[in-house]
Design a protein around this motif. Structure first.
Motif, PDB file in Angstrom:
ATOM      1  N   UNK A   1       9.343   0.788   0.283  1.00  0.00           N
ATOM      2  CA  UNK A   1       8.537  -0.399   0.570  1.00  0.00           C
ATOM      3  C   UNK A   1       7.935  -0.979  -0.713  1.00  0.00           C
ATOM      4  N   UNK A   2       7.476  -0.094  -1.590  1.00  0.00           N
ATOM      5  CA  UNK A   2       6.912  -0.564  -2.866  1.00  0.00           C
ATOM      6  C   UNK A   2       7.960  -1.334  -3.669  1.00  0.00           C
TER       7      UNK A   2
ATOM      8  N   UNK B   1       9.194  -7.037  -5.354  1.00  0.00           N
ATOM      9  CA  UNK B   1      10.129  -8.098  -5.697  1.00  0.00           C
ATOM     10  C   UNK B   1       9.646  -9.482  -5.327  1.00  0.00           C
ATOM     11  N   UNK B   2       8.495  -9.575  -4.647  1.00  0.00           N
ATOM     12  CA  UNK B   2       7.947 -10.879  -4.271  1.00  0.00           C
ATOM     13  C   UNK B   2       7.195 -11.497  -5.444  1.00  0.00           C
TER      14      UNK B   2
ATOM     15  N   UNK C   1       0.961  -7.941  -6.166  1.00  0.00           N
ATOM     16  CA  UNK C   1      -0.103  -7.110  -6.721  1.00  0.00           C
ATOM     17  C   UNK C   1      -0.384  -5.963  -5.758  1.00  0.00           C
ATOM     18  N   UNK C   2      -0.625  -4.785  -6.308  1.00  0.00           N
ATOM     19  CA  UNK C   2      -0.999  -3.631  -5.492  1.00  0.00           C
ATOM     20  C   UNK C   2      -2.495  -3.686  -5.218  1.00  0.00           C
ATOM     21  N   UNK C   3      -2.859  -4.296  -4.121  1.00  0.00           N
ATOM     22  CA  UNK C   3      -4.259  -4.391  -3.748  1.00  0.00           C
ATOM     23  C   UNK C   3      -4.731  -3.095  -3.092  1.00  0.00           C
ATOM     24  N   UNK C   4      -6.034  -3.001  -2.830  1.00  0.00           N
ATOM     25  CA  UNK C   4      -6.557  -1.861  -2.078  1.00  0.00           C
ATOM     26  C   UNK C   4      -5.855  -1.787  -0.722  1.00  0.00           C
ATOM     27  N   UNK C   5      -5.536  -0.596  -0.293  1.00  0.00           N
ATOM     28  CA  UNK C   5      -4.870  -0.357   0.989  1.00  0.00           C
ATOM     29  C   UNK C   5      -3.544  -1.111   1.094  1.00  0.00           C
ATOM     30  N   UNK C   6      -2.796  -1.138   0.002  1.00  0.00           N
ATOM     31  CA  UNK C   6      -1.496  -1.807   0.007  1.00  0.00           C
ATOM     32  C   UNK C   6      -0.471  -1.009   0.811  1.00  0.00           C
ATOM     33  N   UNK C   7       0.667  -1.620   1.073  1.00  0.00           N
ATOM     34  CA  UNK C   7       1.810  -0.990   1.753  1.00  0.00           C
ATOM     35  C   UNK C   7       1.470  -0.506   3.160  1.00  0.00           C
ATOM     36  N   UNK C   8       0.530  -1.173   3.801  1.00  0.00           N
ATOM     37  CA  UNK C   8       0.153  -0.796   5.163  1.00  0.00           C
ATOM     38  C   UNK C   8      -0.694   0.454   5.235  1.00  0.00           C
ATOM     39  N   UNK C   9      -1.396   0.791   4.155  1.00  0.00           N
ATOM     40  CA  UNK C   9      -2.220   2.003   4.129  1.00  0.00           C
ATOM     41  C   UNK C   9      -3.367   1.901   5.130  1.00  0.00           C
TER      42      UNK C   9
ATOM     43  N   UNK D   1       1.958   5.755   2.214  1.00  0.00           N
ATOM     44  CA  UNK D   1       1.378   4.556   1.600  1.00  0.00           C
ATOM     45  C   UNK D   1       0.185   4.846   0.697  1.00  0.00           C
ATOM     46  N   UNK D   2      -0.658   5.829   1.050  1.00  0.00           N
ATOM     47  CA  UNK D   2      -1.844   6.129   0.253  1.00  0.00           C
ATOM     48  C   UNK D   2      -1.469   6.654  -1.125  1.00  0.00           C
ATOM     49  N   UNK D   3      -0.389   7.421  -1.205  1.00  0.00           N
ATOM     50  CA  UNK D   3       0.053   7.967  -2.491  1.00  0.00           C
ATOM     51  C   UNK D   3       0.380   6.836  -3.468  1.00  0.00           C
ATOM     52  N   UNK D   4       0.993   5.781  -2.972  1.00  0.00           N
ATOM     53  CA  UNK D   4       1.370   4.663  -3.838  1.00  0.00           C
ATOM     54  C   UNK D   4       0.220   3.680  -4.035  1.00  0.00           C
ATOM     55  N   UNK D   5      -0.580   3.471  -2.990  1.00  0.00           N
ATOM     56  CA  UNK D   5      -1.688   2.511  -3.086  1.00  0.00           C
ATOM     57  C   UNK D   5      -2.815   3.046  -3.955  1.00  0.00           C
ATOM     58  N   UNK D   6      -3.073   4.372  -3.876  1.00  0.00           N
ATOM     59  CA  UNK D   6      -4.155   4.973  -4.654  1.00  0.00           C
ATOM     60  C   UNK D   6      -5.519   4.442  -4.245  1.00  0.00           C
ATOM     61  N   UNK D   7      -6.477   4.498  -5.133  1.00  0.00           N
ATOM     62  CA  UNK D   7      -7.801   3.920  -4.886  1.00  0.00           C
ATOM     63  C   UNK D   7      -8.440   4.399  -3.601  1.00  0.00           C
TER      64      UNK D   7
END
Length: 234
Positions: free
Chosen positions: A100-101, A106-107, A111-119, A194-200
């Motif tokens: 997903x990342x 590719x868009x 930007x990787x915002x807080x809670x990105x990728x459906x976290x 998702x949390x692993x990639x989103x972090x924060x």
């Protein structure tokens, strides 16, 4: 190994389709209106329906550590197999979040915002900003009810032909309630990837989406074993 691989593929699919629907199709900033809460709810639920019939005969289609732990407590799976299932589920969820990342990055202007990728998350800045207590109760109670449905529909006297549909539709209902509160987890692996990639904050809040669903699953197993199993089997 075949069962573990089936669990990996099933969990991968759940995160890819469910979180993908939330992160890619849920809201569109430049194009047509997104699929919204109802669409995201059905994305998760329908994935479970499809996977239940696809890999159910192989592994039982847990695709959720809370379900596997609940089945372990209920004596329906052995410890060694449960560990293999859980490891496979976390790997599948993480791989799906990685895919997903790559897709979302590719868009234009990504930007990787807080809670990105459906976290999953809660509190200020997350959807309806519910507090920790609301989030914990929601995840515990809804996982508890989810597991009771699973135990009954997959029991000896349940309707095995319709079990996958009933379980998937239950997950749709759960998402309709919980998305504004936590984004809906009821599944530690679904939250982990998702949390692993989103972090924060997504990573900081991950503990709740492990503890609450597992607690709900254990409570459901105890209630099933102590109250309903003998009645259903009679």
């Amino acid at each position: 190994m075949k069962k573990s691989l089936a669990e990996l593929i099933g969990t991968f699919s759940l995160v890819l389709f469910g979180c993908g629907a939330a992160g890619i199709s849920g809201i569109s900033a430049t194009g047509p209106a997104g699929i919204g809460l109802l669409g995201i709810s059905f994305a998760f639920g329908l994935t479970v329906v499809v996977m239940a019939y696809a890999i159910g005969p192989i592994s039982g289609c847990h695709i959720n550590p809370a379900i596997t732990i609940s089945m372990l407590v209920a004596g329906k799976i052995k410890t060694g197999e449960a560990v293999q299932y859980i490891v496979a589920q976390f790997i599948g969820a993480t791989l799906a979040a990685g895919v997903l990342y790559i897709i979302e990055s590719g868009a234009p202007g990504f930007m990787m915002n807080e809670w990105a990728l459906g976290a999953n998350g809660w509190g200020p800045g997350y959807l309806a900003a519910y507090n920790t207590t609301s989030a914990f109760i929601t995840e515990t109670v809804l996982t508890f009810l989810f597991l009771l449905v699973i135990f009954k529909t997959t029991a000896r006297w349940g309707n095995s032909t319709m079990a996958g549909l009933a379980i998937g539709l239950t997950l749709v209902l759960i998402h309709l309630v919980a998305i504004p509160i936590t984004g809906t987890s009821v599944n530690p692996a679904r939250s982990f990837g998702p949390a692993i990639f989103a972090g924060g904050l997504a990573l900081q809040q991950l503990w709740l989406f492990i503890v609450a669903p597992v607690l709900g699953g254990i409570l459901a197993a105890l209630v099933w074993k102590g109250v309903f199993e003998d009645f259903v089997s009679a």
